[in-house]
Design an enzyme around this catalytic site. Structure first.
Site, PDB file in Angstrom:
ATOM      1  N   HIS A   1       0.843  -1.227   0.214  1.00 30.31           N
ATOM      2  CA  HIS A   1       0.023   0.152   0.342  1.00 30.31           C
ATOM      3  C   HIS A   1       0.484   1.377  -0.156  1.00 30.31           C
ATOM      4  O   HIS A   1       0.872   2.271  -1.002  1.00 30.31           O
ATOM      5  CB  HIS A   1      -1.048   0.024   1.170  1.00 30.31           C
ATOM      6  CG  HIS A   1      -1.904   1.119   1.545  1.00 30.31           C
ATOM      7  ND1 HIS A   1      -2.960   1.400   0.750  1.00 30.31           N
ATOM      8  CD2 HIS A   1      -1.889   2.464   1.758  1.00 30.31           C
ATOM      9  CE1 HIS A   1      -3.627   2.199   1.080  1.00 30.31           C
ATOM     10  NE2 HIS A   1      -2.519   2.690   1.392  1.00 30.31           N
ATOM     11  N   GLU A   2       1.667   1.496   0.681  1.00 22.36           N
ATOM     12  CA  GLU A   2       3.237   2.357   0.885  1.00 22.36           C
ATOM     13  C   GLU A   2       3.496   2.621  -0.595  1.00 22.36           C
ATOM     14  O   GLU A   2       3.748   3.570  -0.913  1.00 22.36           O
ATOM     15  CB  GLU A   2       3.694   2.269   1.802  1.00 22.36           C
ATOM     16  CG  GLU A   2       2.982   2.387   3.818  1.00 22.36           C
ATOM     17  CD  GLU A   2       1.427   3.397   3.743  1.00 22.36           C
ATOM     18  OE1 GLU A   2       1.770   4.799   2.963  1.00 22.36           O
ATOM     19  OE2 GLU A   2       0.231   3.364   4.254  1.00 22.36           O
TER      20      GLU A   2
ATOM     21  N   HIS B   1       1.920   4.838  -2.984  1.00 22.09           N
ATOM     22  CA  HIS B   1       2.067   6.564  -2.333  1.00 22.09           C
ATOM     23  C   HIS B   1       3.652   6.845  -3.146  1.00 22.09           C
ATOM     24  O   HIS B   1       3.890   7.553  -3.687  1.00 22.09           O
ATOM     25  CB  HIS B   1       2.142   6.968  -0.960  1.00 22.09           C
ATOM     26  CG  HIS B   1       0.231   5.788  -0.450  1.00 22.09           C
ATOM     27  ND1 HIS B   1      -0.820   7.530  -0.920  1.00 22.09           N
ATOM     28  CD2 HIS B   1      -0.310   5.526   0.200  1.00 22.09           C
ATOM     29  CE1 HIS B   1      -1.545   6.630  -0.492  1.00 22.09           C
ATOM     30  NE2 HIS B   1      -1.249   6.179   0.491  1.00 22.09           N
TER      31      HIS B   1
ATOM     32  N   GLU C   1      -4.150   7.920  -3.178  1.00 26.39           N
ATOM     33  CA  GLU C   1      -5.020   7.105  -2.834  1.00 26.39           C
ATOM     34  C   GLU C   1      -5.393   5.894  -3.633  1.00 26.39           C
ATOM     35  O   GLU C   1      -4.984   4.590  -3.429  1.00 26.39           O
ATOM     36  CB  GLU C   1      -6.542   7.139  -1.685  1.00 26.39           C
ATOM     37  CG  GLU C   1      -6.965   5.639  -1.105  1.00 26.39           C
ATOM     38  CD  GLU C   1      -6.190   5.205   0.222  1.00 26.39           C
ATOM     39  OE1 GLU C   1      -6.095   4.265   0.644  1.00 26.39           O
ATOM     40  OE2 GLU C   1      -4.447   5.648   0.109  1.00 26.39           O
TER      41      GLU C   1
END
Length: 508
Positions: A269-270, A273, A299
């Protein structure tokens, strides 16, 4: 590009504006490094000085932005014959300038110092499982952000003003409509899953996994996806996040010895980003052309990599052999079992960052409704724990027994980030639309994922999304990348198809 009709004076004014906003960006990026340090490695006793440092940088940035000369340059350039990238820069700076000049500098400084001091207070309250420790700070933040919104637009819904801080080009009505659509579509899907007789693997990652080995595996994940270590690093934080610029985009994650899967999905997830940040054009650094297009798009990138890639069947066919090298105890786990465990729908999950892909959005609805009521004055801060627990019981069928697993679980309110949460669901919806567009252009992405080949997808994302910075508004960027307007249809189709197959649901 400009039309070619601008005067020499226009060009000089644009260059002066660009120099000014680059200074502002550098001050903000320096503050970002201090915030990263505060959450990752700063000693506990450093908070008082750090709060003042951040307050000073916030004040300096505010002074530069709201200086009379900035307004004069904007007025001059808006009267000039600009279009394309230059017009986009002026549009973005104008929006920032108008909001900033409407807010008194002493209020900006007070918000900055209060949020800096709020972080350790939130951590103390969370560790002590005692909301009353954080309550006075949250009460003050709510009052300050109400005052902030009133200064920006005294005639608007204060929460809509705060929401626009994070997503200025999709209005609050759009957010409400999407959240309502997700609730209406996902609640019956989740109920059907609860009633399903399908037996899926849920314990493929059961066991105890050493933190150091988990960190090594997290680095394997980042290596596999193509993270640029020359411009990034991996650390741990109580609440995982990514921050930085296209020259230095850092990832944090967290490790729990009983939750190997959680560290993998958090890291992916990170990565999403950070990957977006790293994909912004180097030459745009310091200007809106080198900055991400707000939180819905940001997001979408993290959720695309976490869910559409990292929770897919082909990903586990690729990555499970790598995981087995770090953890031989996974030797008997099949890729199908790993896939099923990564996509199980929980019936008792209380923690948003540990939620499954479907119930996750009901976590967002709870936060959205509570913070709207707080800002509107319809809910007292002291009543937040009870309101939170009641909504969890109503929407998710579970009731938190502690504040730590309830209203203190997320860090965002300690940042004063009211209006932030809807972007999580808006971004998840957009991730499905972007992924579908990429697949339509590139062909079968599953085979590439199965082979551990992510460069084609990454190249598409960079060309369609990352490279444009803030040149386009959110609706314009979505139209540019996908050929369609922003829609929830792709996410609904993706979710119902995936989970209907996984749980043998005839109606889906």
């Amino acid at each position: 590009m400009a039309t070619g009709q601008e005067t020499e004076a226009d060009l000089e004014a644009y260059d002066e504006l660009e120099t000014r906003i680059e200074r502002i960006a550098n001050v903000g990026n320096a503050a970002g490094i201090l915030r990263w340090d505060q959450e990752v490695i700063m000693p506990e006793g450093g908070t008082p000085a750090r709060a003042k440092q951040l307050s000073t940088l916030s004040s300096l940035s505010h002074e530069l932005l709201t200086d009379e000369r900035t307004g004069e340059l904007l007025d001059e350039l808006e009267a000039a014959d600009l279009e394309g990238e230059q017009a986009a820069v002026v549009r973005e700076v104008r929006r920032q300038y108008d909001r900033a000049t409407s807010v008194p500098q002493d209020l900006v400084e007070e918000i900055s110092e209060t949020t800096s001091n709020a972080h350790p207070t939130w951590m103390e309250a969370r560790e002590a499982d005692d909301f009353s420790i954080f309550e006075p700070t949250l009460e003050k933040l709510v009052e300050l952000k109400r005052e902030y919104a009133t200064h920006v637009d005294p005639d608007a819904d204060p929460y809509a003003v705060l929401f626009a801080e994070y997503e200025p080009y999709l209005d609050l009505e759009t957010a409400e409509r999407v959240l309502e659509r997700l609730r209406d579509e996902l609640v019956p899907l989740i109920e059907a899953i609860d009633e399903s007789d399908a037996e899926i693997e849920t314990d493929a990652f059961a066991g105890e996994f050493d933190d150091d080995d988990q960190e090594a595996l997290a680095r394997d994940v980042l290596d596999s996806l193509g993270y640029d270590w020359d411009r990034g690093r991996l650390d741990t934080a109580p609440h995982p996040f990514s921050s930085g610029t296209q020259f230095d985009a850092r990832v944090t994650t967290r490790f729990d010895e009983s939750d190997l899967l959680g560290s993998i999905t958090s890291t992916i997830h990170e990565f999403g980003h950070a990957n977006y940040t790293l994909g912004l054009p180097d030459e745009g650094y310091g200007t809106p052309l080198g900055e991400a297009r707000d939180l819905t798009v940001h997001e979408s990138q993290s959720r695309l990599w976490e869910n559409h890639v990292g929770r897919s069947r082909p990903f586990w066919e690729h990555f499970l052999p790598i995981a087995r090298e770090r953890f031989p105890e996974l030797e008997d786990v099949t890729a199908e079992e790993a896939y099923q465990s990564a996509n199980q729908v929980y019936d008792d999950n209380l923690i948003r960052v540990e939620a499954d892909e479907l119930t996750y959005h009901l976590h967002i609805v709870v936060r959205f409704e509570i913070e709207r009521d707080l800002i509107a004055g319809d809910l007292e801060v002291s009543d937040v724990p009870e309101a939170w627990n009641d909504k969890y019981e109503e929407y998710l069928g579970v009731r938190p027994e502690t504040d730590a697993e309830g209203c203190l679980q997320d860090i965002h309110w300690s940042h004063g980030s009211f209006g932030y949460f809807p972007t999580y669901s808006l971004g998840s919806v957009l991730a499905a639309q972007f992924y579908a567009a990429a697949e339509a252009e590139l062909g079968d992405l599953e085979e590439r994922t199965r082979a551990g080949e992510f460069e084609d997808l990454n190249s598409w994302l960079r060309e369609a999304i990352h490279a444009h910075g803030k040149r386009y508004t959110t609706p314009e960027l979505v139209e540019h990348a996908t050929g369609e307007a922003y829609t929830a249809e792709y996410f609904i189709d993706y979710a119902t198809t995936k989970y209907g197959e996984l749980y043998d649901l005839e109606a889906y």
